[in-house]
Design an enzyme around this catalytic site. Structure first.
Site, PDB file in Angstrom:
ATOM      1  N   LYS C  45       0.839  -1.206   0.000  1.00 20.16           N
ATOM      2  CA  LYS C  45       0.000   0.000   0.000  1.00 20.16           C
ATOM      3  C   LYS C  45       0.875   1.257   0.000  1.00 20.16           C
ATOM      4  O   LYS C  45       1.911   1.301   0.647  1.00 20.16           O
ATOM      5  CB  LYS C  45      -0.866  -0.040   1.276  1.00 20.16           C
ATOM      6  CG  LYS C  45      -1.807   1.142   1.475  1.00 20.16           C
ATOM      7  CD  LYS C  45      -3.078   1.028   0.689  1.00 20.16           C
ATOM      8  CE  LYS C  45      -3.844   2.351   0.653  1.00 20.16           C
ATOM      9  NZ  LYS C  45      -4.737   2.468  -0.498  1.00 20.16           N
ATOM     10  N   ILE C  71     -10.068   5.673  -1.844  1.00 22.38           N
ATOM     11  CA  ILE C  71      -9.626   5.322  -0.497  1.00 22.38           C
ATOM     12  C   ILE C  71      -8.941   6.544   0.127  1.00 22.38           C
ATOM     13  O   ILE C  71      -9.108   6.815   1.323  1.00 22.38           O
ATOM     14  CB  ILE C  71      -8.655   4.117  -0.532  1.00 22.38           C
ATOM     15  CG1 ILE C  71      -9.263   2.928  -1.270  1.00 22.38           C
ATOM     16  CG2 ILE C  71      -8.192   3.746   0.886  1.00 22.38           C
ATOM     17  CD1 ILE C  71     -10.479   2.304  -0.653  1.00 22.38           C
ATOM     18  N   ASN C 127       4.267   6.659  -6.554  1.00 22.62           N
ATOM     19  CA  ASN C 127       2.888   6.904  -6.985  1.00 22.62           C
ATOM     20  C   ASN C 127       2.703   8.389  -7.272  1.00 22.62           C
ATOM     21  O   ASN C 127       2.417   9.172  -6.368  1.00 22.62           O
ATOM     22  CB  ASN C 127       1.939   6.433  -5.876  1.00 22.62           C
ATOM     23  CG  ASN C 127       0.491   6.670  -6.231  1.00 22.62           C
ATOM     24  OD1 ASN C 127       0.169   7.164  -7.320  1.00 22.62           O
ATOM     25  ND2 ASN C 127      -0.401   6.327  -5.316  1.00 22.62           N
ATOM     26  N   CYS C 130      -2.002   9.264  -8.024  1.00 26.11           N
ATOM     27  CA  CYS C 130      -3.237   8.939  -7.314  1.00 26.11           C
ATOM     28  C   CYS C 130      -4.285  10.013  -7.560  1.00 26.11           C
ATOM     29  O   CYS C 130      -4.077  11.179  -7.243  1.00 26.11           O
ATOM     30  CB  CYS C 130      -2.998   8.804  -5.818  1.00 26.11           C
ATOM     31  SG  CYS C 130      -4.526   8.362  -4.964  1.00 26.11           S
ATOM     32  N   GLY C 265      -4.667  -5.980  -9.501  1.00 24.79           N
ATOM     33  CA  GLY C 265      -5.288  -5.190  -8.443  1.00 24.79           C
ATOM     34  C   GLY C 265      -6.681  -5.673  -8.114  1.00 24.79           C
ATOM     35  O   GLY C 265      -6.883  -6.615  -7.335  1.00 24.79           O
TER      36      GLY C 265
HETATM   37  C1  LIG Z   1      -9.105  -0.079  -3.778  1.00 26.61           C
HETATM   38  C2  LIG Z   1      -7.892   0.358  -4.522  1.00 26.61           C
HETATM   39  C3  LIG Z   1      -6.876   1.030  -3.850  1.00 26.61           C
HETATM   40  C4  LIG Z   1      -5.744   1.444  -4.529  1.00 26.61           C
HETATM   41  N1  LIG Z   1      -4.759   2.073  -3.834  1.00 26.61           N
HETATM   42  C5  LIG Z   1      -3.607   2.419  -4.461  1.00 26.61           C
HETATM   43  C6  LIG Z   1      -2.528   2.994  -3.753  1.00 26.61           C
HETATM   44  O1  LIG Z   1      -2.580   3.175  -2.541  1.00 26.61           O
HETATM   45  N2  LIG Z   1      -1.416   3.335  -4.437  1.00 26.61           N
HETATM   46  C7  LIG Z   1      -1.295   3.121  -5.776  1.00 26.61           C
HETATM   47  O2  LIG Z   1      -0.248   3.421  -6.346  1.00 26.61           O
HETATM   48  N3  LIG Z   1      -2.301   2.562  -6.483  1.00 26.61           N
HETATM   49  C8  LIG Z   1      -3.451   2.210  -5.857  1.00 26.61           C
HETATM   50  N4  LIG Z   1      -4.473   1.628  -6.583  1.00 26.61           N
HETATM   51  C9  LIG Z   1      -4.311   1.417  -8.025  1.00 26.61           C
HETATM   52  C10 LIG Z   1      -3.884  -0.024  -8.340  1.00 26.61           C
HETATM   53  O3  LIG Z   1      -2.632  -0.328  -7.778  1.00 26.61           O
HETATM   54  C11 LIG Z   1      -3.827  -0.255  -9.857  1.00 26.61           C
HETATM   55  O4  LIG Z   1      -2.899   0.643 -10.425  1.00 26.61           O
HETATM   56  C12 LIG Z   1      -5.168  -0.035 -10.532  1.00 26.61           C
HETATM   57  O5  LIG Z   1      -6.212  -0.462  -9.692  1.00 26.61           O
HETATM   58  C13 LIG Z   1      -5.296  -0.745 -11.873  1.00 26.61           C
HETATM   59  O6  LIG Z   1      -5.186  -2.129 -11.742  1.00 26.61           O
HETATM   60  P1  LIG Z   1      -6.461  -3.118 -11.603  1.00 26.61           P
HETATM   61  O7  LIG Z   1      -7.388  -2.782 -12.715  1.00 26.61           O
HETATM   62  O8  LIG Z   1      -5.865  -4.487 -11.694  1.00 26.61           O
HETATM   63  O9  LIG Z   1      -7.056  -2.840 -10.279  1.00 26.61           O
HETATM   64  C14 LIG Z   1      -5.619   1.214  -5.909  1.00 26.61           C
HETATM   65  C15 LIG Z   1      -6.640   0.545  -6.584  1.00 26.61           C
HETATM   66  C16 LIG Z   1      -7.760   0.109  -5.914  1.00 26.61           C
HETATM   67  C17 LIG Z   1      -8.835  -0.599  -6.684  1.00 26.61           C
END
Ligand SMILES: Cc1cc2nc3c(=O)[nH]c(=O)nc-3n(C[C@H](O)[C@H](O)[C@H](O)COP(=O)(O)O)c2cc1C
Ligand SMILES: Cc1cc2nc3c(=O)[nH]c(=O)nc-3n(C[C@H](O)[C@H](O)[C@H](O)COP(=O)(O)OP(=O)(O)OC[C@H]3O[C@@H](n4cnc5c(N)ncnc54)[C@H](O)[C@@H]3O)c2cc1C
Ligand SMILES: Cc1cc2nc3c(=O)[nH]c(=O)nc-3n(C[C@H](O)[C@H](O)[C@H](O)COP(=O)(O)OP(=O)(O)OC[C@H]3O[C@@H](n4cnc5c(N)ncnc54)[C@H](O)[C@@H]3O)c2cc1C
Ligand SMILES: Cc1cc2nc3c(=O)[nH]c(=O)nc-3n(C[C@H](O)[C@H](O)[C@H](O)COP(=O)(O)O)c2cc1C
Ligand code: FES
Ligand code: FES
Lengths: 261, 307, 307, 261
Positions: C45, C71, C127, C130, C265
């Site tokens: 995270k 979040i 990151n 975000c 993710g």
């Molecule tokens: C609930 C949730 C929380 C996330 N929190 C972060 C985070 O804290 N830092 C980050 O770099 N990306 C965060 N992401 C982005 C994911 O790491 C990823 O880049 C994005 O969801 C695309 O991948 P996916 O379609 O497989 O989920 C978050 C995604 C989700 C769904």
């Protein structure tokens, strides 16, 4: 191309029967008023396989046989990808969202006395209704049908009842080993018209084999709307540099020598 | 009585439901299915100066809750559209929004000038955002200064109000919207497709011959809604919203987010009767929500969310 | 024997499957379900200098084939991550990719410097993308010059290789990628979420308390794949690709498009065992496709599509 | 909060029975080994309603009763949105992808001799297994259950068998007109512990009604992972400015006075 302005309907049809008739090959019969609009063998319908956004698009499937008396028609398809696999899960009694009939079918009237019907794989189904229609008009039909292997052969008996039937399988496990063209090479070209449906390379080989004959071919293209509005399914034609046809609404059947695939 | 009419520059709409450009051809195919006069308006296929044959096939690919397309602006060209397509549409009591595309400013100007003269064309939609044409289009939609200049040039020649169709493939859609507003646009239409790609996992090859294509359908709705919500608060231009609209609730969402009317694209392929179905459902839905007029709903989310 | 290993700056991966940041906490919850040592690596995270409580709830909303989240980078803060979370993860034989977030360059530098000292942290993921934090983050990811500066600053203090996590909410992702490459990045991770919104059609209110959220899941895969495909051809940085990966075919697609490894993710929420399942399926899938090594597959689509 | 480290499983369970027991309220019983992991009334499971990306996320549903002998448990849910409506289409014999058991249930041991079980709408189901567990321990249970209207009332008889049961309906079509608090107002507070599950405003009203009593409340939040990894479902607590809990893994049951909702 033949343009028939039949009415296109969207109907929640009822599945009368679904069964696996060969390896991953399903025969699906549905009932409903839409059947009445069908005007020629070789037309297709556009099926929504799930009431979901995933899969999103309809799937085009040819009409394999029509039973006007009971307002039913049958499709035969291979459960291959996501959509057709979902379709294969449906059972008798389930509802099915069908759009159709679409496109223009085979011009039954063009055959004079003897026709070759040349099909490959899931291109075979529409030839069955066509064979029935031609026979009804007193035209002799010879069926040359290609499949992957013995397990994927279907409707051999049904075709035999309508005329001479030759089967080719790629691995030789049933009938002639090889492609339909291997069968054609050995048959006398004693027909006036041929009709063909199957993979594009097959259609090209068939056209090349009978440059002098009158022929009609049914093409496949990725589709979205299925009714001619989106320009997804166009093919260029031999008519001019800028001429094109839409497979869904101008086809899927075209005279030999027209479409550049 | 529920009032579904919408008044926009150049457009007096019976209702806010409009099939979107490229998903409805020039109406002929859908006219076989239902009476086009039921529609709020029709956005016809992008028109270019010369006929275009478009891209090689496959041109479409399905994705999760969406689809990619790379039609490549296939269209019969300005002359045929003026002589055949638009006159044919005159039999229906429905305003036409003519979609204009091109690769140079001159192209856009030429088409806009001519097509805005057609008697049933009540507004232009300037497609500065087609992702599927190599030579241009997209740069007009991603650079505020270029977008502004193009808007001015088109406005100078158009006989009818001009709506600019925005691309979602940008860092800051508000800046583009403001630029075209400064350029004199009468309204906005948004969004066009998101640039995407699908590969065949067996071969590694793109499914679409053009390699990339434009993503549309329910998958993109959250992005579209967010953009309409942002842009509608930061410009005073009316917006025709689109992107994944598939049912009457989606229409409510776009209106709530700040769109004045809504266009339906991909959903026509899934259910060719979707536009008239939504038109019929809309009054009851409004009643259920306690609104008498479509226009009362426009932008209600802004009023609810004061940060 | 199929070779699923992948060598990347700082990372010797058993296999290319990595749970993505924010979707896997600090591993504890998934450790109850399976042995984390099976994974290629873990992206933990996002960590900020101070603990963050994140945004009000609701923080998630479902969309067609996707979900929105806001979040708001809730995390226990650098100190606790260093003292508790990372040491706890040392029991597993799996490299950790520590995700660094902040609102100022100084924030990023402080976290990067400290967290890169942790013995099991083999790489940093910065990151800069975000979309759910008002004060910043996103601007770092949308401006090439700022992205480059931040990369340099982080590189200057990091003990381990630095991967920059790119935002898809940009006009030209290649320019951002090139900028961070010029800034000295060792690799890229992409994509973060697309900014989106969902409304409640009954009330017109956003479902997510933060109003907008980041779209992830299968819906965004076409966009992610296109971006990986473009960026991998125009920079020489290795890419960890993500966006909608939900099964082994999706992994094949991202590798084909040019990613060297793949992060998962949202799919963890749908099937919490998805990562080890894919790890197990991958060798057979490679064999089926006629490849002996994961690395042979990387970028095969480029070689197939020569425009 | 009580942290029980039971094993979480993902299982393809079999639907034993599904029936509509009140207006849009379905009772769904499934069978499988996952049942054995259940440790307390008030736990929930996370259900995948379709093998599709749409709907994508799992749906959290409480366990309404457990039959360890047959490795079965029952859920009761309202078919409301897309996911629960799809769930309602499933039939006996169908497979169901279940993740669970999740969260920590009601602390049965905390009640001494008499407990009030206060439920609203789809918050009622977990109280049923709780009532059974309390009765088994010799604790008297009184049930105060609120519903929209007569048509949405369920399990009245089942609760009556376990103890005094009072029903409130918003429109007065059955039982007391109004909310559960209208019933509570008239009942002597002769219990030592209360347990409650239902909409947040109800939970707040119940807490406000019995500030001096020991109580345990089950909360709802939008969830993604359901196991504590994604931080979707956090609530602040009264402990400190920076303290928080995750409803899915720290809850869904919390002692009264802890969670700020
Ligand atoms: C609930 C949730 C929380 C996330 N929190 C972060 C985070 O804290 N830092 C980050 O770099 N990306 C965060 N992401 C982005 C994911 O790491 C990823 O880049 C994005 O969801 C695309 O991948 P996916 O379609 O497989 O989920 C978050 C995604 C989700 C769904
Ligand atoms: C006019 C016409 C008639 C057809 N008749 C039959 C038939 O009778 N029996 C039969 O088995 N198949 C037939 N097909 C092919 C059939 O449409 C595809 O096999 C089917 O769409 C594949 O869907 P899927 O869900 O299995 O695959 P997926 O890979 O999930 O499909 C993804 C997308 O690609 C499209 N697609 C994939 N393969 C094809 C293809 N070969 N042709 C067109 N679109 C494709 C799908 O429609 C869908 O939009 C016909 C195709 C056309 C154009
Ligand atoms: C711990 C817990 C236990 C629950 N137990 C029960 C039960 O026993 N019986 C019952 O009928 N309902 C229960 N709920 C509520 C139930 O989860 C929702 O009604 C359901 O998720 C709605 O899904 P849908 O597909 O009908 O709605 P949609 O509107 O399609 O849902 C969209 C998204 O929002 C989420 N969502 C919508 N409403 C709620 C809600 N009230 N709470 C949490 N998430 C929601 C869905 O899970 C989904 O992710 C419980 C919720 C939680 C958190
Ligand atoms: C097959 C197809 C063709 C399209 N052609 C055009 C076009 O010619 N001009 C244009 O401005 N937009 C075109 N679009 C974009 C749509 O008008 C619309 O902006 C987009 O699809 C988003 O809406 P939807 O999700 O409802 O489809 C096309 C979209 C599709 C799917
Ligand atoms: S599929 Fe749309 S034009 Fe043929
Ligand atoms: S739902 Fe993911 S932490 Fe609770």
């Amino acid at each position: 191309m033949i343009t028939q302005q039949q009415k296109i309907r969207q109907e929640c049809m009822v599945i009368v029967e679904q069964k696996e008739i060969a390896d991953s090959i399903f025969e699906l019969t549905v009932e409903g008023a839409l059947t009445e609009e069908m005007s020629a063998p070789g037309q297709f319908v556009h099926i929504r396989v799930a009431d979901s956004y995933e899969p999103l698009l309809r799937r085009p499937l040819s009409v394999a046989s029509i039973d006007f008396e009971h307002s039913r028609f049958t499709m035969i398809y291979r459960a291959e990808g996501r959509g057709t696999n979902l379709l294969a899960e449906k059972r008798a009694g389930d509802a099915l969202d069908v759009l159709g009939p679409l496109g223009n079918g085979f011009p039954v009237d063009k055959a004079k006395s003897k026709a070759f019907l040349i099909g490959g794989g899931i291109g075979v189904p529409p030839l069955y209704e066509l064979a029935k229609a031609l026979n009804k008009k007193g035209i002799e039909t010879v069926h040359i049908l290609g499949f992957e292997n013995k397990k994927s052969v279907f409707y051999e008996e049904q075709f035999r009842e309508l005329g001479d039937t030759y089967i080719a399988t790629v691995d030789g496990s049933h009938g002639t080993k090889g492609f339909v063209t291997h069968v054609l090479d050995r048959l006398p070209a004693d027909f006036d018209t041929y009709f063909s449906c199957g993979p594009t390379p097959m259609l090209e080989a068939v056209q090349a084999a009978y440059p002098e004959k009158q022929g009609f071919l049914s093409y496949e293209q990725r589709m979205a709307c299925g009714i001619g509005a989106c320009f997804a399914c166009v093919c260029r034609t031999t008519k001019s540099e800028t001429d094109y046809v839409k497979v869904c609404s101008d086809g899927p059947v075209f005279a030999a020598g027209v479409v550049i695939s | 009585m529920i009032d579904t009419t919408v008044s926009l520059p150049g457009l007096e709409l019976k209702n806010p439901i409009i099939p979107s450009s490229g998903c409805f051809g020039f109406g002929k195919e859908y006219a076989r299915l239902y009476d086009l006069s039921q529609l709020g308006a029709i956005m016809v296929k992008s028109t270019t100066v010369e006929p275009r044959l478009g891209n090689p096939t496959p041109r479409v690919a399905e994705t999760a809750s969406g689809m990619l397309n790379a039609i490549g602006l296939q269209n019969p060209g300005l002359q045929k559209v003026m002589e055949e397509e638009l006159p044919w549409l005159e039999q229906y009591d429905v305003p036409i929004i003519a979609n204009v595309a091109g690769t140079t400013t001159e192209d856009y100007v030429e088409v806009a000038k001519a097509i805005s003269q057609a008697p049933n064309v009540h507004a232009l939609e300037i497609n500065i955002s087609c992702p599927n044409v190599k030579e241009g289009g997209i740069t007009f939609g991603t650079d505020p200064a270029i977008a502004q200049q193009l808007t001015q040039a088109v406005k100078a020649v158009s006989r009818v109000p001009v709506y600019i169709k925005l691309s979602p493939n940008v860092t800051d859609i508000v800046s583009i919207a403001k630029a075209v507003e400064a350029g004199g646009a009468d309204g906005l239409t948004m969004i066009n497709t998101l640039l995407g790609m699908r590969l065949d996992p067996k071969t590694g090859r793109p499914v679409i011959a053009n390699m990339t294509g434009g993503l549309s359908g329910p998958a993109v709705k959250p992005v579209a809604l967010r953009m309409v919500y942002e842009v509608s608060q930061q410009t005073s231009l009316p917006i025709i919203g689109m992107g994944g609209v598939s049912n009457v609730d989606d229409v409510i969402d776009f209106l709530s987010a700040g769109a004045s009317a809504v266009a339906v694209g991909t959903a026509n392929f899934v259910n060719p009767f979707i536009c008239p179905e939504i038109v019929n459902q809309l009054p009851e839905k409004l009643q259920e929500l306690g609104y008498d007029k479509v226009e009362e709903l426009v932008g209600r989310s802004h009023r609810l969310c004061v940060r």
